[in-house]
Design an enzyme around this catalytic site. Structure first.
Site, PDB file in Angstrom:
ATOM      1  N   HIS A 534       1.034  -1.596   0.315  1.00  0.00           N
ATOM      2  CA  HIS A 534      -0.302   0.174  -0.236  1.00  0.00           C
ATOM      3  C   HIS A 534       0.949   1.602   0.043  1.00  0.00           C
ATOM      4  O   HIS A 534       2.083   1.340   1.399  1.00  0.00           O
ATOM      5  CB  HIS A 534      -0.945  -0.166   1.047  1.00  0.00           C
ATOM      6  CG  HIS A 534      -2.028   0.842   1.246  1.00  0.00           C
ATOM      7  ND1 HIS A 534      -3.264   0.864   0.152  1.00  0.00           N
ATOM      8  CD2 HIS A 534      -2.564   1.914   1.849  1.00  0.00           C
ATOM      9  CE1 HIS A 534      -3.896   1.758   0.311  1.00  0.00           C
ATOM     10  NE2 HIS A 534      -3.184   2.924   1.170  1.00  0.00           N
ATOM     11  N   ARG A 593      -7.270  -1.570  -6.425  1.00  0.00           N
ATOM     12  CA  ARG A 593      -8.051  -0.999  -5.675  1.00  0.00           C
ATOM     13  C   ARG A 593      -8.642  -0.049  -5.153  1.00  0.00           C
ATOM     14  O   ARG A 593      -8.582   0.954  -4.849  1.00  0.00           O
ATOM     15  CB  ARG A 593      -7.255  -1.400  -3.784  1.00  0.00           C
ATOM     16  CG  ARG A 593      -6.179  -3.024  -3.865  1.00  0.00           C
ATOM     17  CD  ARG A 593      -6.185  -3.287  -2.529  1.00  0.00           C
ATOM     18  NE  ARG A 593      -5.080  -2.262  -2.212  1.00  0.00           N
ATOM     19  CZ  ARG A 593      -3.893  -2.224  -1.930  1.00  0.00           C
ATOM     20  NH1 ARG A 593      -2.977  -2.872  -2.298  1.00  0.00           N
ATOM     21  NH2 ARG A 593      -3.057  -1.328  -1.689  1.00  0.00           N
ATOM     22  N   CYS A 687     -27.097  19.172  16.867  1.00  0.00           N
ATOM     23  CA  CYS A 687     -27.909  18.408  17.731  1.00  0.00           C
ATOM     24  C   CYS A 687     -28.412  16.785  17.085  1.00  0.00           C
ATOM     25  O   CYS A 687     -27.422  16.917  16.234  1.00  0.00           O
ATOM     26  CB  CYS A 687     -29.207  19.107  18.038  1.00  0.00           C
ATOM     27  SG  CYS A 687     -29.711  20.578  18.161  1.00  0.00           S
ATOM     28  N   MET A 688     -28.202  16.531  17.621  1.00  0.00           N
ATOM     29  CA  MET A 688     -27.801  14.631  17.823  1.00  0.00           C
ATOM     30  C   MET A 688     -28.916  14.488  16.471  1.00  0.00           C
ATOM     31  O   MET A 688     -29.172  13.411  15.156  1.00  0.00           O
ATOM     32  CB  MET A 688     -28.304  13.738  18.176  1.00  0.00           C
ATOM     33  CG  MET A 688     -28.039  12.025  18.199  1.00  0.00           C
ATOM     34  SD  MET A 688     -28.585  11.275  19.077  1.00  0.00           S
ATOM     35  CE  MET A 688     -27.116  11.488  20.707  1.00  0.00           C
ATOM     36  N   ASP A 689     -30.001  15.809  16.281  1.00  0.00           N
ATOM     37  CA  ASP A 689     -31.488  14.956  15.602  1.00  0.00           C
ATOM     38  C   ASP A 689     -31.726  16.203  14.612  1.00  0.00           C
ATOM     39  O   ASP A 689     -32.869  15.672  13.709  1.00  0.00           O
ATOM     40  CB  ASP A 689     -32.456  14.373  16.325  1.00  0.00           C
ATOM     41  CG  ASP A 689     -32.334  13.415  16.911  1.00  0.00           C
ATOM     42  OD1 ASP A 689     -31.303  12.387  17.137  1.00  0.00           O
ATOM     43  OD2 ASP A 689     -32.507  13.340  18.340  1.00  0.00           O
TER      44      ASP A 689
END
Ligand code: PLP
Length: 752
Positions: A534, A593, A687-689
């Site tokens: 790699h 790849r 916020c989270m949501d």
């Protein structure tokens, strides 16, 4: 994104998901054919004509019923286990109800005198609790047999076994004459007939047609182009041939019973295909969708009506015989078989109609109303995947690969957040046959969802899990010599690619340890198919980075030389990921790849690459406006009150947050979204949501409006590169963080 949303509609496109109107009509027709079998309408006119009609033509009816069940229930039994169970439960209840209905008739006929347990078992499981009811235990038993066979040995082998059973059944049915030639065979069948009066039952008869229905479903899914004319002609030809077969066997007096013919199998296959495709055309699909609401219930009634006619008609026949005598109508209504047939058919249909009306009146069907709810849409926050763009990118990259170099698609981390199964299977369909994941679980997940081709696991797998590598035909990366020894010790032959560390110092055996690398080749349980390394600064164009990469390449080549000298040849080699491929296009390996660029992104917005490809982003991230509100000057918004309105302003709450993978550090103006094609900066903390945006300068925004977080809207656009850079990361991280809570819509432009 201009593609049609397909994932949710695919089920109806093969005409299999919803009800298929022509199949429903055919069911009705078949119900009347069964009535004919039991009334022999032409008997009072011409014996041979009656034989042809009721013992040959009408013999398609019951196999058709079996095939319908196979078509709808068996064909996706692997995915929807519940469907088969529901079917069995429903049929069982129906059988019980029908048995009760015929109980008085059985008692009246004196069928319960001196009855033994053996006889009861025979009737319940094989012969049926009334002469026509054998169908219900047969379809249940057949279904169970098919389900077990499919699970154990797969569809094709299950079909083969069902055919063997059918052939065995034939000898006890239309080909019973053979037992006269081979008396020993006759003895065997005598034993069978002690358990079931006919071979026309759930073991010898039902499985073949259930599997044939399943096969027809697969054919319809697979073959989009076909000629209805040819299918129809094939059906007609086999029909005529079967008529010949039937008449010949009749003449030879070989038939003990006449349900089963050899040519019934191919005939049913083509007939069923022809009928099922009648209402599958594009136009009729549209029409069907339009009419679904208005005729949906009617269509369903037709199918249920057919089943009711099937169940009721012997009852009607008994009643007709009983009633016509005292009325003095016996000669007309019963002796004239044609009139009798018409009367029984009409009365049965009428009775079925009344029963259905009662069923609807009682509101038993009301429960069904629930299913009118549209399919649950995960449309609060979602990603859209454009497979056409994916295809475009792969083709671009492939066209620039050196000859003989193959494309290995890196689909780790849920295909960089794009959905690994959808992406990998689509790529396989377009000719990519090699895949790479980071973990064993990812690889097994792909296999379990039916991905074929090579799958290389790039990261660590516990040696104890070697059994899974073998079971799922996976290729494991050998992380170093020590790991090779541990993997070998499991005693399970596994395929591997050996990783060499050429300068990244992450995974791989050090390139300088030539002896250790050669030692890996000594392990008997490691089947070494390839060797790879790699590159770690192939994305940079500075002299220093280029020199470093060239050194890595040289190191790798040196290892290859050493291995070849030791006599190990034919190994697959690979070195480049996305940036290595475009910056070092002259390298000649077996694979590249390909990760991030296949998804149409660079890692960072200003990356320069040697070979420019015009890539198209595959992923779009969207959410909705939850509500629009006014924020007065001086009021704040969100946790911590980090934003205070400098003037009266309109703001919107948007239905996405960091819980969906959207980076929280884009709070307070670092990030922005598109609403109605216009930029709206994020205000306050994410916020989270939810997150909140400033609507200044954007008119007419209302709840439910689409919000684009990554993607294009007309001339405006927000690229993943921009978002990633603003969040202080690279697109690779941004994309693979896309949360599992996001909805997922797959679009494919060319399939409209
Ligand atoms: C992730 C990964 C890749 C793909 O990298 P991209 O830069 O996304 O193309 C290739 N090889 C290895 C070993 C990897 O871990």
């Amino acid at each position: 994104m201009s593609g049609q949303v397909l994932s949710k509609q695919r089920r109806t496109n093969d005409g299999k998901g919803g009800r298929n109107i022509s199949i429903e009509y055919m069911k009705l027709l078949c119900a009347f054919l069964v009535v004919a079998i039991h009334v022999s309408p032409l008997q009072s006119i011409n014996e041979t004509a009656d034989f042809v009609f009721t013992r040959i033509i009408a013999r398609i009816a019951v196999p058709f019923f079996f095939m319908v069940s196979g078509y709808f229930v068996l064909s996706d039994c692997k995915k929807h286990n519940g469907k088969a169970l529901r079917f069995l439960k429903k049929t069982c209840i129906l059988y019980l109800a029908a048995t009760l209905l015929y109980l008085p008739v059985n008692i009246y006929a004196g069928n319960f005198k001196d009855i033994s347990l053996g006889q009861v078992c025979r009737d319940v499981f094989f012969d049926g609790t009334f002469y026509h009811l054998w169908y219900l235990p047969a379809v249940m038993l057949g279904m169970l047999i098919c389900l077990m066979l499919i699970r154990a040995i797969g569809e094709k082998a299950a079909f083969a076994i069902s055919l063997v059973l059918y052939v065995l059944g034939l000898v006890g049915d239309s080909y019973y004459g053979l037992t006269k030639i081979l008396p020993l065979l006759g003895k065997v069948y005598d034993e069978i007939f002690k358990i079931s009066s006919y071979t026309r039952n759930g073991i010898f008869f039902a499985p073949a047609f259930l599997m044939l229905g399943c096969l027809a479903a697969k054919t319809n899914e697979r073959k989009k182009e076909y000629s209805q004319l040819i299918t129809g002609m094939e059906a007609v030809i086999f029909f005529l041939l079967m008529a010949g077969e039937g008449l010949l066997l009749h003449k030879l007096r070989w038939q003990r019973h006449d349900s089963m013919y050899i040519l019934l199998v191919p005939l049913m296959y083509f007939l069923f295909l022809w009928i099922s495709r009648l209402s599958c055309g594009i136009n009729s699909q549209k029409r069907e969708r339009k009419n679904r609401k208005s005729i949906g219930a009617g269509r369903k009634d037709m199918g249920n009506g057919a089943m009711l006619i099937y169940i009721i008609h012997p009852f009607v026949l008994v009643a007709l015989r009983g009633v016509s005598k005292p009325l003095g109508l016996y000669d007309i209504l019963v002796e004239n078989t044609l009139v009798c047939y018409l009367a029984v058919s009409l009365l049965s249909a009428f009775a079925a109609w009344i029963l259905l009306a009662i069923y609807h009146l009682l509101g038993v069907g009301k429960k069904k109303k629930k299913s009118i709810l549209p399919e649950l849409q995960t449309d609060r926050a979602w990603i859209e995947i454009d497979l056409e763009h994916l295809k475009w990118n792969v083709e671009q990259i492939k066209a620039n690969l050196p000859k003989g170099c193959k494309f290995m698609a890196v689909v780790k981390a849920n295909a960089y957040g794009h959905g690994d199964v959808e992406v990998a299977k689509f790529l396989y369909g377009m000719g990519v046959k090699a895949f790479a994941t980071a973990t064993l679980e990812e690889a097994v997940h792909l296999r379990k969802n039916g991905l074929k081709g090579k799958i290389l696991i790039l990261g660590y797998t516990s040696p104890e899990n070697a059994g899974y590598l073998a079971k799922y035909h996976l290729v494991q990366t050998v992380l170093d010599e020590n790991y090779a020894g541990q993997l070998n010790e499991q005693g399970i032959p596994v395929k591997v690619h050996v990783k060499v560390d050429t300068g990244m110092h992450r995974l791989g055996e050090d390139w300088r340890n030539g002896d250790k690398i050669l030692n890996i080749f000594q392990y008997p349980n490691l089947q070494i198919e390839g060797i790879f390394s790699h590159l770690c600064v192939s994305d940079r164009g500075e002299d220093e980075a280029v020199l470093y990469t060239r050194k890595q390449i040289r190191n790798f080549e040196q290892v290859l030389d050493k291995i070849e000298t030791a006599g190990y040849t034919g190994l697959k080699t690979h070195l480049q990921s996305s940036y290595g491929t475009v910056n070092y296009p002259e390298l000649q390996c077996s694979y590249v790849r390909m990760g991030i660029m296949m998804y149409g992104c660079l890692s960072s917005p200003d990356d320069e690459v040697k070979r420019e490809l015009s890539l198209k982003p595959v992923l779009t991230l969207k959410a909705r406006v939850a509500l629009v509100r006014k924020l007065n000057k001086g009021e704040c918004v969100g946790y911590g009150c980090t934003f205070r309105a400098p003037y009266d302003m309109m703001i919107a709450a948007v239905t996405i947050g960091y819980g969906d993978g959207y980076p929280r550090n884009l709070s307070n103006g670092k990030g922005w979204v598109l609403i109605g094609g216009k930029k709206a900066p994020i205000i306050g903390r994410i916020c989270m949501d939810q997150l909140t945006v400033d609507l200044t300068g954007i008119e007419d925004v209302k709840p439910g409006d689409e919000v684009i977080l990554i993607g294009e809207a007309g001339r405006a656009g927000i690229s993943a590169e921009e978002v990633a850079a603003a969040a202080g990361t690279i697109t690779n991280e941004l994309l693979c963080r896309m949360g599992s809570r996001l909805g997922h819509i797959v679009a494919q432009n060319d399939r409209i």
